[in-house]
Design an enzyme around this catalytic site. Structure first.
Site, PDB file in Angstrom:
ATOM      1  N   GLU A 112      28.474  72.826  -7.436  1.00 14.51           N
ATOM      2  CA  GLU A 112      28.684  72.327  -6.073  1.00 14.51           C
ATOM      3  C   GLU A 112      29.272  70.924  -6.121  1.00 14.51           C
ATOM      4  O   GLU A 112      28.998  70.167  -7.064  1.00 14.51           O
ATOM      5  CB  GLU A 112      27.349  72.280  -5.319  1.00 14.51           C
ATOM      6  CG  GLU A 112      26.603  73.587  -5.295  1.00 14.51           C
ATOM      7  CD  GLU A 112      25.131  73.445  -4.893  1.00 14.51           C
ATOM      8  OE1 GLU A 112      24.493  74.479  -4.625  1.00 14.51           O
ATOM      9  OE2 GLU A 112      24.634  72.302  -4.850  1.00 14.51           O
ATOM     10  N   LYS A 114      29.301  67.128  -5.290  1.00 11.98           N
ATOM     11  CA  LYS A 114      28.204  66.174  -5.064  1.00 11.98           C
ATOM     12  C   LYS A 114      28.641  65.211  -3.961  1.00 11.98           C
ATOM     13  O   LYS A 114      29.407  64.281  -4.203  1.00 11.98           O
ATOM     14  CB  LYS A 114      27.871  65.413  -6.346  1.00 11.98           C
ATOM     15  CG  LYS A 114      26.640  64.535  -6.223  1.00 11.98           C
ATOM     16  CD  LYS A 114      26.310  63.867  -7.553  1.00 11.98           C
ATOM     17  CE  LYS A 114      25.047  63.025  -7.403  1.00 11.98           C
ATOM     18  NZ  LYS A 114      25.203  61.938  -6.429  1.00 11.98           N
ATOM     19  N   ASP A 116      28.743  62.329  -1.151  1.00 12.70           N
ATOM     20  CA  ASP A 116      28.276  60.939  -1.120  1.00 12.70           C
ATOM     21  C   ASP A 116      27.749  60.653   0.278  1.00 12.70           C
ATOM     22  O   ASP A 116      28.438  60.094   1.123  1.00 12.70           O
ATOM     23  CB  ASP A 116      29.434  60.000  -1.478  1.00 12.70           C
ATOM     24  CG  ASP A 116      28.945  58.594  -1.759  1.00 12.70           C
ATOM     25  OD1 ASP A 116      27.716  58.410  -1.892  1.00 12.70           O
ATOM     26  OD2 ASP A 116      29.772  57.676  -1.833  1.00 12.70           O
ATOM     27  N   TYR A 224      22.770  73.117   1.325  1.00 14.55           N
ATOM     28  CA  TYR A 224      22.993  73.734   0.025  1.00 14.55           C
ATOM     29  C   TYR A 224      21.740  74.200  -0.722  1.00 14.55           C
ATOM     30  O   TYR A 224      21.845  74.639  -1.867  1.00 14.55           O
ATOM     31  CB  TYR A 224      23.771  72.785  -0.887  1.00 14.55           C
ATOM     32  CG  TYR A 224      23.239  71.369  -0.934  1.00 14.55           C
ATOM     33  CD1 TYR A 224      21.982  71.080  -1.451  1.00 14.55           C
ATOM     34  CD2 TYR A 224      24.014  70.318  -0.454  1.00 14.55           C
ATOM     35  CE1 TYR A 224      21.507  69.792  -1.491  1.00 14.55           C
ATOM     36  CE2 TYR A 224      23.543  69.007  -0.488  1.00 14.55           C
ATOM     37  CZ  TYR A 224      22.289  68.756  -1.019  1.00 14.55           C
ATOM     38  OH  TYR A 224      21.815  67.464  -1.053  1.00 14.55           O
ATOM     39  N   LYS A 313      28.778  62.858 -13.000  1.00 14.36           N
ATOM     40  CA  LYS A 313      29.382  61.813 -12.179  1.00 14.36           C
ATOM     41  C   LYS A 313      30.797  61.501 -12.680  1.00 14.36           C
ATOM     42  O   LYS A 313      31.026  61.374 -13.888  1.00 14.36           O
ATOM     43  CB  LYS A 313      28.545  60.535 -12.232  1.00 14.36           C
ATOM     44  CG  LYS A 313      27.165  60.640 -11.618  1.00 14.36           C
ATOM     45  CD  LYS A 313      27.243  60.624 -10.099  1.00 14.36           C
ATOM     46  CE  LYS A 313      25.890  60.345  -9.486  1.00 14.36           C
ATOM     47  NZ  LYS A 313      25.491  58.949  -9.580  1.00 14.36           N
ATOM     48  N   CYS A 407      16.193  25.697  -6.828  1.00 16.25           N
ATOM     49  CA  CYS A 407      16.235  26.772  -5.840  1.00 16.25           C
ATOM     50  C   CYS A 407      17.239  26.448  -4.745  1.00 16.25           C
ATOM     51  O   CYS A 407      17.188  25.361  -4.153  1.00 16.25           O
ATOM     52  CB  CYS A 407      14.844  26.973  -5.234  1.00 16.25           C
ATOM     53  SG  CYS A 407      14.805  28.205  -3.912  1.00 16.25           S
ATOM     54  N   CYS A 410      14.940  25.922  -1.300  1.00 15.27           N
ATOM     55  CA  CYS A 410      13.965  24.839  -1.104  1.00 15.27           C
ATOM     56  C   CYS A 410      14.133  23.677  -2.065  1.00 15.27           C
ATOM     57  O   CYS A 410      13.458  22.651  -1.935  1.00 15.27           O
ATOM     58  CB  CYS A 410      12.541  25.382  -1.200  1.00 15.27           C
ATOM     59  SG  CYS A 410      12.081  25.923  -2.875  1.00 15.27           S
ATOM     60  N   CYS A 425      11.914  30.838  -8.504  1.00 12.68           N
ATOM     61  CA  CYS A 425      11.455  29.643  -7.803  1.00 12.68           C
ATOM     62  C   CYS A 425       9.934  29.739  -7.716  1.00 12.68           C
ATOM     63  O   CYS A 425       9.411  30.694  -7.137  1.00 12.68           O
ATOM     64  CB  CYS A 425      12.071  29.577  -6.403  1.00 12.68           C
ATOM     65  SG  CYS A 425      11.313  28.294  -5.370  1.00 12.68           S
ATOM     66  N   CYS A 431       8.715  28.124   0.044  1.00 11.93           N
ATOM     67  CA  CYS A 431      10.110  28.580   0.025  1.00 11.93           C
ATOM     68  C   CYS A 431      10.274  29.682   1.075  1.00 11.93           C
ATOM     69  O   CYS A 431       9.647  30.750   0.973  1.00 11.93           O
ATOM     70  CB  CYS A 431      10.454  29.093  -1.370  1.00 11.93           C
ATOM     71  SG  CYS A 431      12.193  29.551  -1.588  1.00 11.93           S
TER      72      CYS A 431
END
Length: 672
Positions: A112, A114, A116, A224, A313, A407, A410, A425, A431
């Protein structure tokens, strides 16, 4: 050496769990299918070699994903498992060899396209569409019945046919390329955020609250796979069930084909690797399924996928574009993730503007410089990834990109623990994205499931200073006068939210423990800790070595929870939650068996049976004290054999001299 291996496994586990969340929940994937699958295989190989370091919440054992906050949650009667993936034709031949070894050479495959799109399971009762549920985490999903009813290709009432009284049919909801481009253009003209690809648009649409709005967006669907009681007797194989489904009026892809050999399968793959670009919808590969239902049952399942099916794939497409800048996102655990912002470029039919760089190691590996020309790939035609920089086009004065030491939210100095690829962080109490992320995690469906309170509301409450800690949620009832004045937050919404917060106090201890958002503590680990220690005080009193004695708990997990519970600010917060009425000890329930005739005995079921399904026989055995095993070994007491049992299982059972009994002999054992 052992510590390095453990750290590598834990870092890869966390990374893949994050990708799963981005893909299944947010519909905003940040890594290609190809790269995800290779990382998953790397983790599987490490776990196979060092099983003592495997996280019980490992993505190799999970179907993946989570449940959104918006819809009723429905448990799947038959789990919606994921398929194993390959990009390699030799691995398909190996798959064929494994299948033949178990069930013999009389095997056919159904191949079948595939699609998306978004996986869906639809239940029909007496020929009428009764319920539609998304895949969710594979065990349970979101009920989106009203939205699915707007899809014109899906029948509400079946025409006359020999369909079962009750059945589930599964398929993929998708959006055609032309509709995607038209709707995305409209969003752009209206100043709205555009979607990255048709899959994300379809996923976002099916999860809209307003079914009237869903109806305005042209979704389509191919179905399917059929599930029903006694399916094997009525249809015998997948191909005939699909032919029947088509005759009942369901939309089935015309390109599905029955193959008699792996060579025919490979020819089908070669054709569609080229012809896929002529389709009106996106596909990212081919699905191969063993045709015979009895053979499917004989092959069985791994923890996360069927052994009778696999997906191939297609390889990724590649383009060249400019890296304009790198931005940094801070997650709820403090992990700082770099994101590449690209000059927009068309790739596999969609416009690419961003790509994840994962961590500092990836930036260093690619040796990225400001303004680099980079090669970008899309694995499975979904997520972009920077493959390499084009050194020949790099300006002579280009400056190498340096990962920040502080960070971006922060300003706190970042830390990077030994053996980990990710920078963190440590300012979890100050934060903003960490605080908000932890609050959003706590109210989530798999954690405390606080109805009437969503992520946007958490953001609003934080911005207005109403909440800073989890315990603040349980004092909101005393501040209802402040809530009334919030825009688009009426009295009914307030009442529903406060009711949801109150009901969350009934959630069991393991949910609360998971909801705290302790690093490395997932759903399964939280459950194991709760069952072992019984209450939070016992966990706090335990040393890291004590915690290590819990099955499947590694050193990193043990250290993380010990450190968390012994920080005064965290324990003060837990005491406030205790006072609010949350559950911090388990409620043990007595299990009542129907009988004890099979106590101490182990069983394995194989083949097809006349009067019971395999699931019914399993439930019968367990309800009378028996224990199910997953394979034939010296520990097995009885093999319950039906028709069409695979030759390899029979041979192994005979070699180990495992008693082979029939369905009637099992029932006699129970009755005795």
């Amino acid at each position: 050496m052992a510590i390095d291996i453990q750290a590598k496994i834990e870092a890869l586990t966390q990374e893949l769990n994050d990708y799963n969340y981005q893909y299944y929940v947010l519909a905003q994937p940040s890594i290609s299918d190809y790269d995800f699958d290779h990382k998953l295989k790397d983790l599987e190989a490490l776990e196979a070699k060092y099983p003592e370091f495997r996280d019980p919440n490992s993505p190799t054992l999970k179907v993946g994903g989570d449940i959104t906050q918006r819809f009723n949650t429905v448990k799947h009667r038959w789990p919606m498992m994921s398929l194993g993936n390959t990009y390699n034709e030799q691995e398909l031949k190996d798959f064929d060899s494994r299948v033949r070894k178990v069930i013999g050479d009389q095997v056919q495959y159904v191949v079948e396209l595939k699609f998306d799109g978004l996986s869906i399971s639809i239940t029909y009762q007496d020929g009428k569409l009764a319920q539609a549920v998304t895949r969710g985490d594979g065990t349970q999903g979101d009920e989106v019945t009203n939205n699915v009813k707007t899809i014109r290709s899906i029948p509400h009432q079946l025409k006359n046919g020999d369909y079962p009284e009750n059945f589930e049919i599964r398929g993929e909801i998708f959006m055609h390329k032309s509709a995607f481009l038209r709707l995305n253009k409209e969003r752009e003209e209206n100043g709205e955020q555009t979607y990255a690809n048709p899959r994300n648009f379809a996923s976002g649409t099916i999860k809209l609250q307003d079914s009237g709005e869903v109806a305005k967006r042209p979704l389509d669907c191919f179905l399917y796979f059929l599930y029903c009681d006694n399916r094997n007797k009525q249809f015998h194989d997948h191909w005939h069930s699909i032919e029947s489904v088509k005759s009942w009026g369901f939309p089935v892809c015309e390109h599905t084909k029955l193959c008699n050999s792996i060579d025919e399968v490979l020819n089908f793959i070669h054709y569609w690797d080229e012809a896929r670009h002529n389709l009106s919808y996106e596909i990212d590969g081919i699905v191969i399924k063993v045709n015979d239902f009895a053979q499917q049952e004989e092959l069985g399942f791994t923890a996360k996928s069927p052994r009778w099916a696999i997906s191939y794939k297609f390889k990724a497409e590649r383009v060249e574009t400019i890296l304009e800048r790198i931005s940094y996102q801070v997650g709820r655990t403090g992990a700082v993730t770099p994101v590449a912002n690209l000059k927009p470029v068309l790739l596999a039919g969609t416009t690419v503007k961003r790509a994840s760089l994962h961590n500092a190691n990836e930036i260093a590996r690619l040796d990225l410089h400001e303004g680099d020309t980079v090669f970008v790939e899309k694995g499975g035609e979904i997520i972009p990834k920077i493959i390499a920089a084009n050194i020949e086009k790099r300006p002579a004065d280009a400056v190498a990109i340096v990962y920040p030491s502080n960070c971006p939210e922060c300003g706190t100095a970042l830390i990077r623990e030994e053996g980990e690829a990710v920078h963190y962080c440590p300012n979890d109490a100050g934060c903003r994205p960490q605080i908000v992320g932890k609050l959003q995690h706590f109210i989530g469906r798999k954690m405390m499931d606080v109805q009437g309170l969503g992520d946007e509301t958490i953001e609003t409450f934080f911005r207005l200073g109403l909440i800073r800690k989890i315990s603040d949620l349980y004092s909101l009832k005393d501040r209802s006068d402040e809530l009334v004045g919030i825009e688009r937050f009426g009295q009914k919404s307030i009442d529903n939210m406060l009711k949801g917060i109150e009901l969350s106090k009934e959630k069991p201890f393991e949910k609360v423990l998971f909801g705290l958002g302790i690093r490395h503590i997932g759903e399964t680990v939280a459950k194991k800790l709760a069952q072992h220690f019984k209450n939070i005080d016992a966990i706090k009193s335990a040393t890291a070595l004590d915690i290590l004695t819990v099955p499947d708990i590694g050193q990193r997990i043990a250290e993380s929870i010990h450190e968390y519970l012994n920080l005064p600010e965290h324990w003060e917060e837990i005491e406030k939650l205790k006072s609010a009425g949350l559950q911090f000890e388990i409620e043990e329930k007595e299990v009542v068996l129907a009988g004890t005739g099979l106590a101490g005995k182990t069983f394995l079921i194989s083949g097809v049976f006349a009067d019971y399904s395999r699931e019914e026989l399993t439930a019968l055995i367990e309800s009378h004290g028996g224990k199910m095993l997953s394979g034939i070994s010296a520990k097995l007491n009885y093999l319950v054999a039906g028709d069409k049992m695979g030759p390899s299982k029979l041979a192994k059972a005979e070699k180990l001299q495992v008693p082979i009994i029939s369905e009637s002999e099992l029932l006699a054992m129970i009755n005795k």
